[in-house]
Write a protein that holds these residues in place. Structure first.
Motif, short mmCIF file in Angstrom:
data_model
loop_
_atom_site.label_atom_id
_atom_site.label_comp_id
_atom_site.label_asym_id
_atom_site.label_seq_id
_atom_site.Cartn_x
_atom_site.Cartn_y
_atom_site.Cartn_z
N SER A 21 -3.68 23.37 46.10
CA SER A 21 -2.94 22.15 45.79
C SER A 21 -2.52 22.03 44.33
O SER A 21 -1.79 21.11 43.98
N SER A 22 -2.97 22.92 43.45
CA SER A 22 -2.52 22.89 42.06
C SER A 22 -2.74 24.27 41.46
O SER A 22 -3.23 25.17 42.13
N LEU B 148 -9.34 36.71 44.95
CA LEU B 148 -8.87 37.66 43.92
C LEU B 148 -7.35 37.64 43.77
O LEU B 148 -6.83 37.91 42.69
N LEU B 149 -6.64 37.34 44.85
CA LEU B 149 -5.18 37.54 44.83
C LEU B 149 -4.33 36.28 45.02
O LEU B 149 -3.20 36.22 44.54
N ALA B 150 -4.84 35.28 45.73
CA ALA B 150 -3.97 34.19 46.19
C ALA B 150 -3.16 33.55 45.07
O ALA B 150 -1.94 33.39 45.19
N LYS B 151 -3.82 33.21 43.95
CA LYS B 151 -3.13 32.46 42.90
C LYS B 151 -2.12 33.33 42.15
O LYS B 151 -1.38 32.81 41.31
N HIS B 152 -2.11 34.62 42.41
CA HIS B 152 -1.29 35.52 41.60
C HIS B 152 -0.08 36.06 42.34
O HIS B 152 0.50 37.06 41.93
N TRP C 141 -3.15 25.40 56.54
CA TRP C 141 -2.65 26.28 55.47
C TRP C 141 -1.42 25.71 54.76
O TRP C 141 -0.38 26.36 54.66
N PRO C 142 -1.53 24.47 54.23
CA PRO C 142 -0.39 23.93 53.47
C PRO C 142 -0.20 24.72 52.19
O PRO C 142 -1.19 25.18 51.59
N ILE C 143 1.04 24.96 51.77
CA ILE C 143 1.27 25.63 50.49
C ILE C 143 2.23 24.81 49.64
O ILE C 143 3.03 24.02 50.16
N ARG C 144 2.15 25.06 48.35
CA ARG C 144 3.06 24.40 47.41
C ARG C 144 4.38 25.13 47.39
O ARG C 144 4.42 26.36 47.53
#
Ligand code: PLP
Length: 444
Positions: free
Chosen positions: A249-250, A286-290, A328-331
């Protein structure tokens, strides 16, 4: 407006033509971010474990099944957790040594087991039938591969049923609390000097840290019981799985590896005593935010009073988000034709994909500056389980994936991680070589 690195990477990707009218969608990976997460994982464990403790962090390959990513992580000291012959082949193509590889599928074939034992890859056995197979293999061709038993601590599920692997009736591992199961596990380990590991992975996303910790506690208590009965260290390594949840969410990274390890340390201090080697299997965290999916808006229209942006990112690249939007909501970030962040009053609108079914929406009624044709959307936090979870609906090709890093001249340098799938590859995959197969069969 101050631009973030992400904004500037989007602009550079568009300027370099990685996404454009002919290639309307691509995946982008922030290489510095991946390195940072890998370093955070290693230092969190290093800080809390007794000196000399063997710790293997094995990346869950299903989260980003891309050879260059596996090799990047290897450079950061991270191995691979694989769950199929395909994933093992990727890990080997990335040059991951057998001693840094862990095999965990619930349905390993005889051939897979033989290969793993011959290569010396760590194997976590899922059930009693698989254990009997290993018994026969060890009798005919003894292996020094580390062998463990996957246990389901049955501590209950999290907020996403499909991701909860420690429910009473989960398909994974030996259910620890079923009648007679604990005694069976203890006996199985006492009878087999080569069965030296216990493994649990209690869930992916949606599991509270306290519940994850409870699962590790159950694993540790079981190992202690076995070792006490064995009169010595029979179980030498505990594989605590992955499953650290990711904040979608952020931009904040929460929870952190350090928070999880600190909690483990207070709930299961013996885990860090140095008496056990440790294996972890993190993927998403390890990967999602990148990673992000960057896609062109092809058209913008209205229906029933609601604005709809028709983009090139839908169920083929955001499968879970489209089919299970509540879990699985995404921004979504809005950019203009040159990749500048869109400004303007937010208007609730649907962000639709290119697939031919009505539910192909990555976001519904999402307040964003009004999107127009030629704009772009970035689906954020999609570095894990998006590029690796392609859905071949409508014969949409797998998009290209590119890694980026800041370049000395202030822009961004890109490296190809995966080339976009071509229509030739797509037709070949769809049986083009067998075009006449059914015709000749019918003529008999
Ligand atoms: C999927 C999986 C993981 C990784 O889970 P994340 O939530 O991505 O960290 C680790 N171990 C096993 C056995 C898995 O199935």
């Amino acid at each position: 407006m101050t631009l973030t690195d992400r904004d500037r990477a989007v602009q550079a990707a568009l300027a370099q033509g990685l996404v454009g009218p002919r290639q309307p969608v691509a995946g982008l990976l922030d290489i510095a971010g991946i390195r940072r997460s890998a370093a955070e994982l290693r230092s969190a464990f290093a800080e809390f474990t007794a000196p000399g403790t063997q710790v293997l962090h094995a990346f869950a390959v299903k989260a980003a099944s891309l050879v260059p990513v596996l090799r990047l992580l290897a450079q950061e000291g991270i191995g691979c957790e694989v769950a199929s012959p395909g994933e093992l082949a990727l890990a080997r193509a990335a040059g991951i040594p057998a001693r840094h590889t862990v095999l965990d599928s619930p349905a390993k074939t005889l051939a897979e087991l033989r290969e793993a034992l011959a290569l010396g890859i760590a194997v976590n056995v899922d059930n009693h039938e698989e254990l009997s197979r290993i018994d026969r293999m060890m009798a005919s061709a003894p292996s020094t591969a580390p062998i463990g038993l996957r246990v389901n601590p049955q501590i209950g599920g999290g907020s996403i049923g499909a991701m909860s692997t420690a429910t009473d009736t989960s398909k994974f591992g030996v259910p620890l609390r079923d009648p007679g199961a604990r005694e069976w596990i203890v006996r199985a380990c006492l009878d087999r000097p080569w069965l030296t590991r216990l493994h649990a992975h209690v869930g992916s996303q949606g599991m509270p840290l306290e519940r994850m910790t409870e699962g590790v506690r159950a694993l540790y208590d079981l190992a202690e019981e076995i070792n006490e009965q064995a009169g010595g260290p029979r179980i030498t390594t505990l594989d605590i799985g992955g499953g650290l949840p990711v904040n979608f969410s952020s931009d904040a990274v929460t929870p952190t590896y350090r928070e999880y390890v600190a909690l483990l340390r207070s709930a299961v201090p013996g885990l860090f005593s140095g008496r056990y080697g440790l294996v972890t299997e993190f993927g998403r965290s390890l990967l999602a935010k990148h990673g992000m999916v960057l896609a062109r808006v092809e058209y913008a229209k209205w229906a029933g009073g609601r604005p709809i942006a028709l983009t090139h990112a839908g169920a083929q690249v955001a499968t879970r988000t489209v089919f299970a939007p509540a879990s699985w909501p995404i921004r979504v970030a809005a950019y203009d034709d040159a990749g500048r962040p869109k400004t303007g009053a937010p208007v609730p609108q649907d962000i639709a994909g290119p697939c031919c079914f009505a539910g192909d929406l990555v976001a519904e009624n999402r307040p964003l500056p009004r999107l127009e044709s030629g704009d772009h959307v970035a689906l954020l936090d999609t570095g894990a389980y998006y590029f690796s979870t392609h859905f071949a609906y409508n014969s949409l090709p797998r998009p290209g994936v590119y890694g980026y890093a800041p370049a000395p001249d202030g822009t961004f340098a890109f490296a190809t991680v995966r080339t976009p799938q071509t229509l030739e590859e797509l037709t070949a995959e769809s049986g083009a070589d067998h075009a006449n197969a059914l015709r000749s069969l019918a003529l008999g």
